[in-house]
Design a protein around this motif. Structure first.
Motif, PDB file in Angstrom:
ATOM      1  N   THR A 122       6.984  -2.708  -5.497  1.00  0.00           N
ATOM      2  CA  THR A 122       6.207  -3.183  -4.372  1.00  0.00           C
ATOM      3  C   THR A 122       5.655  -4.533  -4.787  1.00  0.00           C
ATOM      4  O   THR A 122       4.946  -4.640  -5.797  1.00  0.00           O
ATOM      5  CB  THR A 122       5.058  -2.223  -4.013  1.00  0.00           C
ATOM      6  OG1 THR A 122       5.618  -0.947  -3.683  1.00  0.00           O
ATOM      7  CG2 THR A 122       4.248  -2.750  -2.843  1.00  0.00           C
ATOM      8  N   THR A 166       8.914  -3.746  -0.328  1.00  0.00           N
ATOM      9  CA  THR A 166       9.257  -2.657  -1.240  1.00  0.00           C
ATOM     10  C   THR A 166      10.767  -2.641  -1.380  1.00  0.00           C
ATOM     11  O   THR A 166      11.483  -2.728  -0.376  1.00  0.00           O
ATOM     12  CB  THR A 166       8.760  -1.304  -0.696  1.00  0.00           C
ATOM     13  OG1 THR A 166       7.335  -1.369  -0.556  1.00  0.00           O
ATOM     14  CG2 THR A 166       9.110  -0.167  -1.638  1.00  0.00           C
ATOM     15  N   ASP A 193      -5.333   0.893  -5.174  1.00  0.00           N
ATOM     16  CA  ASP A 193      -4.036   1.191  -4.584  1.00  0.00           C
ATOM     17  C   ASP A 193      -4.196   2.362  -3.629  1.00  0.00           C
ATOM     18  O   ASP A 193      -4.383   3.501  -4.049  1.00  0.00           O
ATOM     19  CB  ASP A 193      -3.023   1.552  -5.689  1.00  0.00           C
ATOM     20  CG  ASP A 193      -1.616   1.758  -5.169  1.00  0.00           C
ATOM     21  OD1 ASP A 193      -1.419   1.781  -3.934  1.00  0.00           O
ATOM     22  OD2 ASP A 193      -0.714   1.912  -6.006  1.00  0.00           O
ATOM     23  N   ASP A 219      -2.052   3.919  -2.086  1.00  0.00           N
ATOM     24  CA  ASP A 219      -0.946   4.880  -2.240  1.00  0.00           C
ATOM     25  C   ASP A 219      -1.151   5.820  -3.417  1.00  0.00           C
ATOM     26  O   ASP A 219      -0.458   6.830  -3.522  1.00  0.00           O
ATOM     27  CB  ASP A 219       0.383   4.150  -2.422  1.00  0.00           C
ATOM     28  CG  ASP A 219       0.748   3.315  -1.214  1.00  0.00           C
ATOM     29  OD1 ASP A 219       0.354   3.673  -0.088  1.00  0.00           O
ATOM     30  OD2 ASP A 219       1.429   2.290  -1.411  1.00  0.00           O
TER      31      ASP A 219
END
Length: 130
Positions: A76, A81, A126, A128
């Motif tokens: 990323t 990505t 982050d 994610d």
């Protein structure tokens, strides 16, 4: 345009043995400093054995180049990505958030070239990350 390579005068070649660099902390794990190279480039040899492992989201105030020696990774870089595999080269521009993770099935080995005399990294939140 000439394709002839030129070399700066009075600058000797540099050789850093594996035990002093790429394999200092085990197979494909270690680094070579810009001081040892006599350049403004820091080289990191990274190994990620576990699927899903890799560096956290972060930025550097300089460009970083990634060479995938073996394995597969999901990168990323900014809003992009992409997957990279053995022999692929990727680049994260200065001040651009980036990370990568081992996709498996085996270890991921990368050579991360920091285009700066010293390693400067700011880790980021982050969303994610679990």
């Amino acid at each position: 345009m000439s394709t002839k390579a030129t070399r700066a005068p009075n600058r000797p070649p540099v050789l850093i043995r594996a035990g002093d660099g790429a394999h200092r902390n085990g197979p494909w794990s270690g680094s070579v400093s810009s001081k040892a190279l006599g350049t403004d480039t820091f080289v990191l040899f990274a190994r990620f054995d576990e699927v899903g492992s890799g560096p956290v989201l972060h930025v550097h105030p300089y460009d970083e180049i990634f060479v995938v020696k073996s394995g597969r990774a999901i990168f990323t870089v900014g809003g992009e990505t992409f997957e990279a595999g053995e022999g692929d080269v990727a680049m994260a521009p200065a001040n651009t958030p980036h990370k990568f993770k081992n996709l498996g099935p085996g270890p991921l080995y990368t050579m991360d070239i920091h285009l700066n005399g010293e390693w400067i990294q700011t880790d980021l939140y982050d969303p994610d990350a679990g």
